[in-house]
Motif scaffolding. Sequence first.
Motif, PDB file in Angstrom:
ATOM      1  N   GLU A   1       0.842  -1.188   0.000  1.00 50.01           N
ATOM      2  CA  GLU A   1       0.000   0.000   0.000  1.00 50.01           C
ATOM      3  C   GLU A   1       0.875   1.235   0.000  1.00 50.01           C
ATOM      4  N   ASP A   2       0.274   2.385  -0.243  1.00 47.62           N
ATOM      5  CA  ASP A   2       1.031   3.636  -0.295  1.00 47.62           C
ATOM      6  C   ASP A   2       1.805   3.822   1.008  1.00 47.62           C
ATOM      7  N   THR A   3       3.108   4.043   0.874  1.00 46.07           N
ATOM      8  CA  THR A   3       3.975   4.028   2.060  1.00 46.07           C
ATOM      9  C   THR A   3       5.200   4.900   1.844  1.00 46.07           C
TER      10      THR A   3
ATOM     11  N   VAL B   1      17.440   7.982   4.883  1.00 50.12           N
ATOM     12  CA  VAL B   1      16.956   8.165   3.510  1.00 50.12           C
ATOM     13  C   VAL B   1      15.517   7.679   3.456  1.00 50.12           C
ATOM     14  N   ALA B   2      14.699   8.379   2.679  1.00 46.65           N
ATOM     15  CA  ALA B   2      13.282   8.034   2.601  1.00 46.65           C
ATOM     16  C   ALA B   2      12.865   7.892   1.145  1.00 46.65           C
ATOM     17  N   ARG B   3      11.987   6.942   0.898  1.00 45.14           N
ATOM     18  CA  ARG B   3      11.436   6.722  -0.430  1.00 45.14           C
ATOM     19  C   ARG B   3       9.925   6.583  -0.308  1.00 45.14           C
ATOM     20  N   GLY B   4       9.222   7.125  -1.290  1.00 38.61           N
ATOM     21  CA  GLY B   4       7.770   7.021  -1.308  1.00 38.61           C
ATOM     22  C   GLY B   4       7.307   6.032  -2.357  1.00 38.61           C
ATOM     23  N   TYR B   5       6.348   5.190  -1.996  1.00 39.60           N
ATOM     24  CA  TYR B   5       5.826   4.179  -2.918  1.00 39.60           C
ATOM     25  C   TYR B   5       4.307   4.326  -3.021  1.00 39.60           C
ATOM     26  N   LEU B   6       3.820   4.504  -4.246  1.00 37.38           N
ATOM     27  CA  LEU B   6       2.383   4.498  -4.525  1.00 37.38           C
ATOM     28  C   LEU B   6       2.046   3.149  -5.142  1.00 37.38           C
ATOM     29  N   ILE B   7       1.154   2.406  -4.516  1.00 37.61           N
ATOM     30  CA  ILE B   7       0.782   1.084  -5.006  1.00 37.61           C
ATOM     31  C   ILE B   7      -0.640   1.154  -5.557  1.00 37.61           C
ATOM     32  N   LYS B   8      -0.753   1.005  -6.865  1.00 41.28           N
ATOM     33  CA  LYS B   8      -2.040   1.108  -7.556  1.00 41.28           C
ATOM     34  C   LYS B   8      -2.448  -0.258  -8.099  1.00 41.28           C
ATOM     35  N   THR B   9      -3.641  -0.318  -8.691  1.00 39.80           N
ATOM     36  CA  THR B   9      -4.079  -1.517  -9.392  1.00 39.80           C
ATOM     37  C   THR B   9      -3.598  -1.442 -10.845  1.00 39.80           C
TER      38      THR B   9
END
Length: 538
Positions: free
Chosen positions: A85-87, A103-111
């Motif tokens: 999920e978005d995290t 360090v930070a990374r953003g992840y968008l989890i879509k269908t």
Amino acid sequence: MRLTPFVIAASCAALAAPAVAHAQPRPSAPPAAPGVSVPGGRYDHTVKLDFRAERGTTVRYTLDGTTPTRSSRVYSPGRPLRITEDTNVTAVAFHGRQASVPVARGYLIKTREKPLARFVVMSDVHVGDHENNDKKYESFFDTIGSIFPDPDAILSNGDMINDNGNGKGPDHRIVSDIFQANLKRKGMTGTQLLISNGNHDASLAAIRAGYPKAWFPDSGGGYYESEVKGVHLFTVNTETYNNDTAQRTWLKNRLAALTAAPGAANEPILVQGHRPATGTTMDGQQAANPRLAEDLGAFPQAILFSGHSHLNTNDDRSMHQRDFTSVNDGSMSYVEIDHGYQMVTGNGLADRFETPTAQALFVEVYKDRTEIDRINMAADRHDIYTGGQWSASWQPPYASAGTLSGPGWTVRLKGSTNQEIKDNFRYTAAARNTVAPRFTAREPLTPVRAADSTTALRIAQAVDDQMVHHYEVDITDTTTGAKAVSSKVLSDFTFVPRPNSLDIPVKDVVAGHRYQARVVAVDAYGNASRATSLAFTG
């Protein structure tokens, strides 16, 4: 140097008397920051994430936007972290007492469902030269490309430059050159770029002279209509809207015609205008154009994007629904927070309402919904004042590029009539969040003494279902009755990662005097935690 210990009494039975925390000297060679096997960005599947770090180090991580500590979860090599999920994922490498920078990374989890159209919405670019912006916008376009490799349109919602009636109109050419170079570099050859007029853009003539005609295709009044992959978009001129009868008539007539078409009542219509409409986002701060709010009120299909205020998108008041949907799109130069607060800086508590954070929105229009994700272009922790000079020109690399400034919003237009659609709105005043923050640390407050013998109150950050906005901090010298600290201190929520604690300086502590500290955590809606208290002796 031997430090005199504090004598401590906690007001809560659950709190044991804390030991004095001493500042430790930092090692000269901390380990390198860990790398990731999968870069941040938008994915239509679960991401399996491994960390890469120097031999002999231990990688610890968080998934809630906070800074990893030695008690955070440990990454085990060969056992990838599954992102479903978005995290925001933040990692630190530890080696003994040494720690890397986070360090930070953003992840968008879509269908796997494909949207009808994808938009990047930004505003308040405020570019005035190549020197401070060439590298910055290379990084920003890299972030755009990591989420939307080929966006259908980029909306730049006013204040492209920083003209204050001082002849800066030609700076639009600088913005145009920077944007065109990056569109070419990223292969975004099919991306439309659509601009609105802001209060710092000099004049409509200066905008027309600075950009390709397709970027600002107005017919004289600074407003125009576009269509992007079948999605209708209206760009309004909020500098004149209130008193511009022709513009108002144009917008109302076109919206009426579009929404009257068969099946169109449940299709979103995007509107961009630089200034927010009255009584909408961020509790109406820095809003104008009550006539725009009035005119859009008949059309729940409208989604209005506005900037101008620079107010951050972390705050959930950035989304507002009543008769239509309004969204604050943040700022690409620096963000603001409500006035009247202080921040912890290198020079102690200071009045601050700005941070050099850059933010934009990523919008995906589907058949039955519009998804809006709020993304940080840069959210590294810096004071807006450097050496006493105001500056928002921090240069890349940014350890926070592409992180999420908050959970995404989903706009649905459900109903067979306009009133039914409004009744089904989700982000309304009646549905405002009422959950208060809470302190979860065993010792929420601790007095600490630094190497220079100054005293501070360390606040272990509270938690909230959305975000902790600030802390009400009161510290009293009970020996004399004098206030040592009385402040509303921001939680540093615009930075990624957020610090796990805040050290509130207590000036002129007198040895032997008793002090009473009381702290309340408050979220953006004003929901307040139970107070936590601590008594200590100087």
